[in-house]
Scaffold this active site. Structure first.
Site, PDB file in Angstrom:
ATOM      1  CG  ASN A   9      -1.733   1.211   1.406  1.00 41.67           C
ATOM      2  OD1 ASN A   9      -1.822   2.022   0.494  1.00 41.67           O
ATOM      3  ND2 ASN A   9      -2.341   1.363   2.565  1.00 41.67           N
ATOM      4  CE  LYS A  11      -0.058   3.098   4.737  1.00 39.65           C
ATOM      5  NZ  LYS A  11       0.073   3.135   6.172  1.00 39.65           N
ATOM      6  CG  HIS A  94      -5.582   1.693   5.177  1.00 40.03           C
ATOM      7  ND1 HIS A  94      -5.162   2.671   6.040  1.00 40.03           N
ATOM      8  CD2 HIS A  94      -4.573   0.790   5.081  1.00 40.03           C
ATOM      9  CE1 HIS A  94      -3.930   2.365   6.449  1.00 40.03           C
ATOM     10  NE2 HIS A  94      -3.554   1.230   5.881  1.00 40.03           N
ATOM     11  CD  GLU A  96      -2.795   5.302   6.795  1.00 34.60           C
ATOM     12  OE1 GLU A  96      -2.757   5.409   5.557  1.00 34.60           O
ATOM     13  OE2 GLU A  96      -1.891   4.733   7.454  1.00 34.60           O
ATOM     14  CD  GLU A 166      -3.384  -2.830   7.320  1.00 33.87           C
ATOM     15  OE1 GLU A 166      -2.253  -3.025   6.863  1.00 33.87           O
ATOM     16  OE2 GLU A 166      -4.044  -1.815   7.073  1.00 33.87           O
ATOM     17  N   GLY A 172       2.555   1.958  10.883  1.00 36.63           N
ATOM     18  CA  GLY A 172       3.479   3.079  10.749  1.00 36.63           C
ATOM     19  C   GLY A 172       4.160   3.468  12.050  1.00 36.63           C
ATOM     20  CB  SER A 212       5.335  -2.071  11.984  1.00 36.12           C
ATOM     21  OG  SER A 212       4.905  -0.740  12.223  1.00 36.12           O
ATOM     22  N   GLY A 234       5.101   1.195   4.719  1.00 31.54           N
ATOM     23  CA  GLY A 234       6.438   1.792   4.560  1.00 31.54           C
ATOM     24  C   GLY A 234       7.432   0.915   3.821  1.00 31.54           C
TER      25      GLY A 234
HETATM   26  P1  PGA Z   1       3.013   0.036   7.676  1.00 31.93           P
HETATM   27  O1  PGA Z   1       1.553   0.249   7.068  1.00 31.93           O
HETATM   28  O2  PGA Z   1       3.558  -1.235   7.085  1.00 31.93           O
HETATM   29  O3  PGA Z   1       3.803   1.243   7.267  1.00 31.93           O
HETATM   30  O4  PGA Z   1       2.842  -0.074   9.165  1.00 31.93           O
HETATM   31  C1  PGA Z   1       0.692  -0.832   6.881  1.00 31.93           C
HETATM   32  C2  PGA Z   1      -0.617  -0.351   6.290  1.00 31.93           C
HETATM   33  O5  PGA Z   1      -1.048   0.767   6.621  1.00 31.93           O
HETATM   34  O6  PGA Z   1      -1.234  -1.058   5.476  1.00 31.93           O
END
Ligand code: PGA
Length: 250
Positions: A9, A11, A94, A96, A166, A172, A212, A234
């Site tokens: 992803n 983002k 998601h 976010e 998640e 993140g 993460s 990330g």
């Molecule tokens: P992250 O994000 O690997 O940076 O923690 C995962 C996600 O939001 O799908």
């Protein structure tokens, strides 16, 4: 046999030229594996990304879509627009989108139905916040997110749904759920699915873990029986790291 999947992803990262560069790097570096590989660049770069990956096994997917078929929804993108440029899968729900754009379970139910009705596959994200886990409400919360958004769907739709658990506190933040915490929740999700539908269906649904995931922890997390892969934020922005995570999904 359920599918093993690693999805990146991206983002709100990468300009058009940076998207081309990262896809080039992925095409050069990805080791052959039986894992399904997906990447989700931003909307403006989707069409070019679909073209650029057409000679590879990388699937380009969308990060979001609107639930309406078309109309006066300034700034939004509809399912058939995605289909028309060759996108076959969309991420829905998601954390976010839930946190910053007010997407409720009810909206996500509509989005998921619209995506499926338009022939898209859905990667459906859900997971608890830290406060839910601290107050030991995380199982209850996850069950309600699934029920409210997905359990009105007929069994046949589940061929086109991938789940992505998640935990919000791990996204993140550098803090990952332990492999045991991931397995415990994934097993719970499968049991919840079996109760809502049946065990055969529950066994066929791929459940990804996200939050993460890095080359250093991927193998241990993916090694758990009910973890079928990952949704990567990330670490998906770096070709070598993303490849290492894919390879870890044995
Ligand atoms: P992250 O994000 O690997 O940076 O923690 C995962 C996600 O939001 O799908």
């Amino acid at each position: 046999m359920r599918k093993k999947i690693v999805a990146g992803n991206w983002k709100m990262n990468k300009t058009a030229s940076e998207t081309t560069e990262l896809i080039d790097a992925l095409k050069n570096q990805l080791s052959p594996s039986d894992v399904e590989v997906m990447i989700a660049p931003t909307f403006v770069n989707l069409q070019a990304a679909v073209k650029q990956t057409s000679d590879s096994h990388i699937e380009v997917i969308a990060q979001n879509m609107h639930q309406a078929q078309s109309g006066a929804y300034t700034g939004e993108i509809a399912a058939d627009m995605l289909k028309d440029i060759g996108v076959q899968t969309v991420i829905i729900g998601h954390s976010e989108r839930r946190a910053y754009f007010g997407e409720t379970d009810a909206i996500l139910a509509e989005k998921t139905k619209a995506a499926l009705d338009n022939g898209l596959r859905v990667v459906f994200c859900f997971g608890e916040e830290l406060a839910d886990r601290q107050s030991e409400k995380h199982f209850e919360l996850v069950a309600s997110q699934l029920k409210n958004a997905l359990f009105a769907l007929p069994s046949s739709d589940w061929n086109n749904i991938v789940l992505a658990y998640e935990p919000v506190w791990a996204i993140g933040t550098g803090e990952t759920a332990s492999p045991e915490q991931a397995q415990e929740m994934h097993a719970f999700i499968r049991t919840t699915l079996a109760a809502a539908y049946d065990d055969a269906l529950a066994q066929e649904v791929s459940i990804l873990y996200g939050g993460s995931v890095k080359p250093a922890n991927a193998e241990e997390i993916f090694g758990k029986a009910d973890v079928d892969g990952g949704l990567i934020g990330g670490a998906a922005l770096n070709a070598a790291d993303f490849n290492a995570i894919i390879v870890a999904n044995k």
